[in-house]
Design an enzyme around this catalytic site. Sequence first.
Site, PDB file in Angstrom:
ATOM      1  N   HIS A  36      34.181  44.913  29.510  1.00  0.00           N
ATOM      2  CA  HIS A  36      34.024  45.124  30.955  1.00  0.00           C
ATOM      3  C   HIS A  36      32.601  45.638  31.209  1.00  0.00           C
ATOM      4  CE1 HIS A  36      34.574  49.329  29.907  1.00  0.00           C
ATOM      5  NE2 HIS A  36      35.777  49.064  29.396  1.00  0.00           N
ATOM      6  N   HIS A  39      31.146  48.412  28.951  1.00  0.00           N
ATOM      7  CA  HIS A  39      30.616  47.979  27.658  1.00  0.00           C
ATOM      8  C   HIS A  39      29.219  47.366  27.826  1.00  0.00           C
ATOM      9  CE1 HIS A  39      35.084  47.455  26.637  1.00  0.00           C
ATOM     10  NE2 HIS A  39      34.666  48.342  25.761  1.00  0.00           N
ATOM     11  N   GLN A  64      42.429  53.180  13.494  1.00  0.00           N
ATOM     12  CA  GLN A  64      42.318  54.263  14.484  1.00  0.00           C
ATOM     13  C   GLN A  64      43.506  54.324  15.445  1.00  0.00           C
ATOM     14  OE1 GLN A  64      38.570  52.557  16.054  1.00  0.00           O
ATOM     15  NE2 GLN A  64      39.316  53.141  18.076  1.00  0.00           N
ATOM     16  N   LYS A 152      32.179  58.146  27.956  1.00  0.00           N
ATOM     17  CA  LYS A 152      33.593  58.048  28.346  1.00  0.00           C
ATOM     18  C   LYS A 152      34.474  58.628  27.244  1.00  0.00           C
ATOM     19  CE  LYS A 152      37.420  55.539  29.777  1.00  0.00           C
ATOM     20  NZ  LYS A 152      38.125  55.392  28.556  1.00  0.00           N
ATOM     21  N   MET A 187      35.947  52.872  33.970  1.00  0.00           N
ATOM     22  CA  MET A 187      36.329  51.544  33.457  1.00  0.00           C
ATOM     23  C   MET A 187      36.888  51.670  32.055  1.00  0.00           C
ATOM     24  SD  MET A 187      33.482  48.912  34.785  1.00  0.00           S
ATOM     25  CE  MET A 187      33.238  48.701  36.539  1.00  0.00           C
ATOM     26  N   SER A 189      39.331  49.178  28.995  1.00  0.00           N
ATOM     27  CA  SER A 189      40.086  47.959  28.678  1.00  0.00           C
ATOM     28  C   SER A 189      41.557  48.149  29.027  1.00  0.00           C
ATOM     29  CB  SER A 189      39.953  47.637  27.190  1.00  0.00           C
ATOM     30  OG  SER A 189      38.596  47.539  26.835  1.00  0.00           O
ATOM     31  N   ARG A 190      42.025  49.392  29.010  1.00  0.00           N
ATOM     32  CA  ARG A 190      43.451  49.652  29.272  1.00  0.00           C
ATOM     33  C   ARG A 190      43.771  49.660  30.772  1.00  0.00           C
ATOM     34  NH1 ARG A 190      42.685  53.100  24.445  1.00  0.00           N
ATOM     35  NH2 ARG A 190      44.099  52.348  22.821  1.00  0.00           N
TER      36      ARG A 190
HETATM   37  P1  AMP Z   1      36.199  50.580  23.287  1.00  0.00           P
HETATM   38  O1  AMP Z   1      36.094  49.090  23.321  1.00  0.00           O
HETATM   39  O2  AMP Z   1      37.172  51.140  24.274  1.00  0.00           O
HETATM   40  O3  AMP Z   1      36.386  51.120  21.891  1.00  0.00           O
HETATM   41  O4  AMP Z   1      34.803  51.125  23.763  1.00  0.00           O
HETATM   42  C1  AMP Z   1      33.614  50.740  23.139  1.00  0.00           C
HETATM   43  C2  AMP Z   1      32.477  51.583  23.635  1.00  0.00           C
HETATM   44  O5  AMP Z   1      32.356  51.413  25.041  1.00  0.00           O
HETATM   45  C3  AMP Z   1      32.696  53.084  23.391  1.00  0.00           C
HETATM   46  O6  AMP Z   1      31.454  53.669  23.015  1.00  0.00           O
HETATM   47  C4  AMP Z   1      33.154  53.570  24.739  1.00  0.00           C
HETATM   48  O7  AMP Z   1      32.871  54.930  24.962  1.00  0.00           O
HETATM   49  C5  AMP Z   1      32.331  52.681  25.660  1.00  0.00           C
HETATM   50  N1  AMP Z   1      32.931  52.618  26.997  1.00  0.00           N
HETATM   51  C6  AMP Z   1      34.194  52.244  27.301  1.00  0.00           C
HETATM   52  N2  AMP Z   1      34.399  52.356  28.625  1.00  0.00           N
HETATM   53  C7  AMP Z   1      33.237  52.816  29.163  1.00  0.00           C
HETATM   54  C8  AMP Z   1      32.806  53.145  30.495  1.00  0.00           C
HETATM   55  N3  AMP Z   1      33.617  53.039  31.534  1.00  0.00           N
HETATM   56  N4  AMP Z   1      31.546  53.574  30.674  1.00  0.00           N
HETATM   57  C9  AMP Z   1      30.707  53.706  29.604  1.00  0.00           C
HETATM   58  N5  AMP Z   1      31.048  53.409  28.331  1.00  0.00           N
HETATM   59  C10 AMP Z   1      32.294  52.975  28.120  1.00  0.00           C
END
Ligand code: AMP
Length: 287
Positions: A36, A39, A64, A152, A187, A189-190
Amino acid sequence: MTEIIRDPRALFARCEAVRKAAHARVGLVPTMGALHDGHMSLVEHSTRLGATFRVLSIFVNPLQFGPSEDLARYPRTFDADLARCEAHGVDVVYAPTPEVMYPRGFQTQVEVPKVSARFEGALRPTHFAGVATVVTKLFTAVGPAVAVFGRKDFQQWKVLTRLTEDLNLPIEIIGAPIVREPDGLAMSSRNRYLKGPLRIRASAISLGLRAAFDSYQAGERSPEKLAALARAPVAENFDAIDYVEAVDADSLEPLAGPAERMVLLVAARLGTTRLIDNLELGHDARP
Ligand code: AMP
């Protein structure tokens, strides 16, 4: 063209080649996909920091997730993710398979016990060892790089900063600001699990963070009072609160009294969806 690489040695060779031939600075953005704008802001952040060869990894890391967590239903949208990466000038999508990441007999784990102990680590006992292990493998695969993480996942950013310092890794860790929806929801993914009324109720977290922010701006410095302001709308709208606490922004330990700088950490559940968010008072803009 975004290139897809699935093998760690091939990734290392590619990054090493561009470092040598083009004096490139490698940027790494680790993700679990279902990309999104949050990312993609990390990719843009890496560019602003001087990364000229951008690697975004997509790997839903089984290590994890706890046994009762949402690994099986975690969204997987590889084709759309790849299109987003193309549009944002990502040079390489690193998408290893679980077999490559965790070959038969795999047993090595990286642990960062102290900063992992509270909050997410207390509720998800194997989570940060899983994150630290996979991120160490990603760092090894890219070699010297600037790695951008979202604030986040505030505690995760702290864990990985500690890990990188402790192991003297040739990685610069950057924490980038949280990207939010227009109503303030961070924001994630969930968020796609949140339909109709659940989506509306979800904005209670940012409502609470804003109330705390405004009170801080007006001079309130008591961690308990600021946490209580953040907690109220979440208590009203969510099914369960895991934590809403104001703690030291570096150690994540409780504060002895009023403080200029602190982080408000929030985790709460709506139906089967668990959301986390945070605000660093004395540092972050109004959420
Ligand atoms: P994830 O795919 O959820 O493991 O997230 C991958 C990276 O994207 C991690 O470093 C998260 O902290 C970052 N991330 C996820 N959502 C956001 C957001 N809304 N704003 C900034 N970084 C994000």
